[in-house]
Motif scaffolding. Structure first.
Motif, PDB file in Angstrom:
ATOM      1  N   GLY A  68       0.805  -1.213   0.000  1.00  0.00           N
ATOM      2  CA  GLY A  68       0.000   0.000   0.000  1.00  0.00           C
ATOM      3  C   GLY A  68       0.839   1.265   0.000  1.00  0.00           C
ATOM      4  N   ALA A  69       0.185   2.376  -0.304  1.00  0.00           N
ATOM      5  CA  ALA A  69       0.880   3.660  -0.397  1.00  0.00           C
ATOM      6  C   ALA A  69       1.265   4.191   0.980  1.00  0.00           C
ATOM      7  CB  ALA A  69      -0.004   4.679  -1.112  1.00  0.00           C
ATOM      8  N   ILE A  70       2.379   4.918   1.005  1.00  0.00           N
ATOM      9  CA  ILE A  70       2.875   5.548   2.232  1.00  0.00           C
ATOM     10  C   ILE A  70       2.746   7.060   2.072  1.00  0.00           C
ATOM     11  CG2 ILE A  70       4.923   5.922   3.670  1.00  0.00           C
ATOM     12  CD1 ILE A  70       5.809   3.089   2.852  1.00  0.00           C
ATOM     13  N   ALA A  71       2.272   7.711   3.113  1.00  0.00           N
ATOM     14  CA  ALA A  71       2.071   9.158   3.060  1.00  0.00           C
ATOM     15  C   ALA A  71       3.396   9.888   2.839  1.00  0.00           C
ATOM     16  CB  ALA A  71       1.402   9.639   4.344  1.00  0.00           C
ATOM     17  N   THR A  72       3.306  11.055   2.229  1.00  0.00           N
ATOM     18  CA  THR A  72       4.508  11.842   1.932  1.00  0.00           C
ATOM     19  C   THR A  72       4.773  12.921   2.973  1.00  0.00           C
ATOM     20  OG1 THR A  72       3.202  13.326   0.527  1.00  0.00           O
ATOM     21  CG2 THR A  72       4.261  11.435  -0.540  1.00  0.00           C
ATOM     22  N   LEU A  96       7.307 -14.870  13.086  1.00  0.00           N
ATOM     23  CA  LEU A  96       7.273 -13.530  12.508  1.00  0.00           C
ATOM     24  C   LEU A  96       8.536 -13.363  11.675  1.00  0.00           C
ATOM     25  CD1 LEU A  96       6.018 -10.711  12.256  1.00  0.00           C
ATOM     26  CD2 LEU A  96       7.214 -10.070  14.363  1.00  0.00           C
ATOM     27  N   ASN A  97       8.390 -13.454  10.371  1.00  0.00           N
ATOM     28  CA  ASN A  97       9.550 -13.395   9.486  1.00  0.00           C
ATOM     29  C   ASN A  97      10.139 -11.993   9.410  1.00  0.00           C
ATOM     30  OD1 ASN A  97       9.206 -16.148   8.665  1.00  0.00           O
ATOM     31  ND2 ASN A  97       7.519 -15.462   7.377  1.00  0.00           N
ATOM     32  N   SER A  98       9.270 -11.025   9.193  1.00  0.00           N
ATOM     33  CA  SER A  98       9.761  -9.666   8.990  1.00  0.00           C
ATOM     34  C   SER A  98       8.676  -8.648   9.292  1.00  0.00           C
ATOM     35  CB  SER A  98      10.244  -9.485   7.545  1.00  0.00           C
ATOM     36  OG  SER A  98       9.164  -9.662   6.637  1.00  0.00           O
ATOM     37  N   ALA A  99       9.128  -7.430   9.485  1.00  0.00           N
ATOM     38  CA  ALA A  99       8.227  -6.294   9.688  1.00  0.00           C
ATOM     39  C   ALA A  99       8.676  -5.188   8.751  1.00  0.00           C
ATOM     40  CB  ALA A  99       8.270  -5.822  11.131  1.00  0.00           C
ATOM     41  N   THR A 100       7.718  -4.584   8.091  1.00  0.00           N
ATOM     42  CA  THR A 100       7.997  -3.480   7.179  1.00  0.00           C
ATOM     43  C   THR A 100       7.338  -2.221   7.701  1.00  0.00           C
ATOM     44  OG1 THR A 100       8.123  -4.971   5.269  1.00  0.00           O
ATOM     45  CG2 THR A 100       7.718  -2.638   4.819  1.00  0.00           C
ATOM     46  N   ILE A 101       8.095  -1.139   7.775  1.00  0.00           N
ATOM     47  CA  ILE A 101       7.546   0.132   8.228  1.00  0.00           C
ATOM     48  C   ILE A 101       7.907   1.213   7.211  1.00  0.00           C
ATOM     49  CG2 ILE A 101       7.614  -0.529  10.660  1.00  0.00           C
ATOM     50  CD1 ILE A 101      10.123   1.131  11.010  1.00  0.00           C
ATOM     51  N   GLY A 102       7.063   2.242   7.145  1.00  0.00           N
ATOM     52  CA  GLY A 102       7.284   3.319   6.190  1.00  0.00           C
ATOM     53  C   GLY A 102       8.142   4.423   6.785  1.00  0.00           C
ATOM     54  N   LEU A 103       9.309   4.645   6.205  1.00  0.00           N
ATOM     55  CA  LEU A 103      10.253   5.617   6.763  1.00  0.00           C
ATOM     56  C   LEU A 103      10.605   6.715   5.767  1.00  0.00           C
ATOM     57  CD1 LEU A 103      12.785   3.297   8.649  1.00  0.00           C
ATOM     58  CD2 LEU A 103      10.881   4.601   9.616  1.00  0.00           C
ATOM     59  N   ASN A 104      10.895   7.873   6.327  1.00  0.00           N
ATOM     60  CA  ASN A 104      11.417   8.998   5.559  1.00  0.00           C
ATOM     61  C   ASN A 104      12.664   9.515   6.268  1.00  0.00           C
ATOM     62  OD1 ASN A 104      10.573  11.184   3.356  1.00  0.00           O
ATOM     63  ND2 ASN A 104      11.450  12.266   5.104  1.00  0.00           N
ATOM     64  N   VAL A 105      13.777   9.558   5.530  1.00  0.00           N
ATOM     65  CA  VAL A 105      15.047  10.040   6.083  1.00  0.00           C
ATOM     66  C   VAL A 105      15.471  11.269   5.283  1.00  0.00           C
ATOM     67  CG1 VAL A 105      17.446   9.488   6.616  1.00  0.00           C
ATOM     68  CG2 VAL A 105      15.697   7.712   6.786  1.00  0.00           C
ATOM     69  N   ALA A 138      20.436   8.403   3.427  1.00  0.00           N
ATOM     70  CA  ALA A 138      19.908   9.757   3.333  1.00  0.00           C
ATOM     71  C   ALA A 138      18.993   9.873   2.110  1.00  0.00           C
ATOM     72  CB  ALA A 138      21.055  10.756   3.219  1.00  0.00           C
ATOM     73  N   SER A 139      18.010  10.732   2.227  1.00  0.00           N
ATOM     74  CA  SER A 139      17.051  10.977   1.143  1.00  0.00           C
ATOM     75  C   SER A 139      16.248   9.732   0.781  1.00  0.00           C
ATOM     76  CB  SER A 139      17.759  11.532  -0.102  1.00  0.00           C
ATOM     77  OG  SER A 139      18.394  12.761   0.182  1.00  0.00           O
ATOM     78  N   THR A 140      16.008   8.875   1.773  1.00  0.00           N
ATOM     79  CA  THR A 140      15.048   7.777   1.597  1.00  0.00           C
ATOM     80  C   THR A 140      13.672   8.375   1.839  1.00  0.00           C
ATOM     81  OG1 THR A 140      16.602   6.057   2.286  1.00  0.00           O
ATOM     82  CG2 THR A 140      14.260   5.563   2.493  1.00  0.00           C
ATOM     83  N   LEU A 141      12.913   8.535   0.780  1.00  0.00           N
ATOM     84  CA  LEU A 141      11.673   9.299   0.869  1.00  0.00           C
ATOM     85  C   LEU A 141      10.456   8.381   0.893  1.00  0.00           C
ATOM     86  CD1 LEU A 141      12.550  12.122  -1.688  1.00  0.00           C
ATOM     87  CD2 LEU A 141      12.931  12.081   0.788  1.00  0.00           C
ATOM     88  N   ASN A 142       9.852   8.294   2.065  1.00  0.00           N
ATOM     89  CA  ASN A 142       8.563   7.610   2.213  1.00  0.00           C
ATOM     90  C   ASN A 142       8.589   6.196   1.628  1.00  0.00           C
ATOM     91  OD1 ASN A 142       7.775  10.348   2.931  1.00  0.00           O
ATOM     92  ND2 ASN A 142       7.631  10.718   0.733  1.00  0.00           N
ATOM     93  N   GLN A 143       9.568   5.425   2.070  1.00  0.00           N
ATOM     94  CA  GLN A 143       9.777   4.094   1.525  1.00  0.00           C
ATOM     95  C   GLN A 143       9.488   3.004   2.559  1.00  0.00           C
ATOM     96  OE1 GLN A 143      10.664   3.325  -1.757  1.00  0.00           O
ATOM     97  NE2 GLN A 143      10.130   5.497  -1.951  1.00  0.00           N
ATOM     98  N   PRO A 144       9.015   1.831   2.088  1.00  0.00           N
ATOM     99  CA  PRO A 144       8.866   0.683   2.990  1.00  0.00           C
ATOM    100  C   PRO A 144      10.233   0.072   3.273  1.00  0.00           C
ATOM    101  CG  PRO A 144       8.256   0.063   0.770  1.00  0.00           C
ATOM    102  CD  PRO A 144       8.545   1.537   0.724  1.00  0.00           C
TER     103      PRO A 144
END
Length: 260
Positions: A68-72, A96-105, A138-144
């Motif tokens: 799904g989409a991640i907010a900007t 629990l194999n993995s967890a994915t979270i939406g990050l912005n750096v 750096a500059s990881t923009l709204n990525q899972p």
């Protein structure tokens, strides 16, 4: 219940038993030939059976496939606070194999992000069971960003995933999903959030915790991937084959001794 299990393991065991009975009635050369074919079929069938227990997205707010989409904009800062999302597995114990979270750096630099799996104690994160750390550029923009955990979870037990920035010059935000919705069980897993105790934060390194926003976790993009613990049937099938292989070797040696 998540769609992890089918009847292939049971059929595999029945097939192995049938083949071993057949082998007992053959001469030694035919016995070995059939045994080789049996090995190939059993290994293939086992691979298919285990493959049928593929991991699935069981919890989150990024959709059934975790794409799904991640907010900007918005979300919650990890620069000075720890952030936690709570959940409760259902059905059977899973890995629990993995967890994915939406990050912005930000562009200021990379950041090391640590993700912990916590127990729940008195309605808040209690004891860390496991953790993993990733360097996010750096500059990881709204990525899972996916963190590998491989930890066994007990059904009916509440847990938290806790994210924190440990080092780095980049400013980090845990973004929300778009649209903003609370995480919930997916793909028929029966997993659930922890209602008003789902989303929490700590500003003192985990010593004390507070509810974040509505407490439902909608401001945190998250997706959890889990798979079943291998069933005893998988190993039983292989044990049956191993027994047959041992019997074949014993019979061959016995016939050789009789011919000597």
């Amino acid at each position: 219940m998540v769609f992890f299990f089918d009847t292939r393991l049971s059929l595999l065991i029945l097939f192995a038993i049938k083949e071993l009975i057949k082998l007992a009635k053959t001469n030694i050369s035919t016995h070995i030939h059939i045994m080789k074919k049996t090995l190939a079929v059993i290994l293939l069938s086992t691979a298919l059976a285990v493959g049928s227990t593929n991991a699935a997205i069981v919890f989150g707010n990024l959709g059934a496939t975790g794409s799904g989409a991640i907010a900007t904009t918005g979300g919650a800062s990890l620069n000075t606070s720890w952030r936690a999302i709570g959940f409760m597995p259902a059905g059977t114990d899973l890995v629990l194999n993995s967890a994915t979270i939406g990050l912005n750096v930000s562009s200021a630099g990379s950041a090391d992000i640590r993700l912990d799996l916590y127990t729940q104690v008195s309605g808040a994160p209690g004891v860390s069971l496991a953790n993993t750390t990733q360097t996010v550029n750096a500059s990881t923009l709204n990525q899972p960003i996916t963190f590998t955990l491989n930890e066994t979870l007990s059904a009916g037990t509440a847990y938290y995933l806790v994210a924190q920035k440990t080092t780095g010059s980049g400013s980090v935000n845990w973004r929300a999903p778009n649209p903003t919705i609370a995480p919930t069980g997916l793909n028929g897993s029966g997993w659930s959030n922890l209602a008003g105790q789902t989303a929490q934060y700590s500003t003192d390194g985990g010593s004390s915790w507070f509810t974040s926003g509505s407490g439902l976790g909608g401001s945190f993009a998250i997706s959890l991937d889990a798979s079943p613990i291998p069933e005893p049937g998988t190993w039983a099938a292989m044990a049956i084959f191993a027994s047959g292989a041992a019997y074949a070797g014993w019979r061959r040696r016995k016939q050789q001794q009789q011919l000597a």
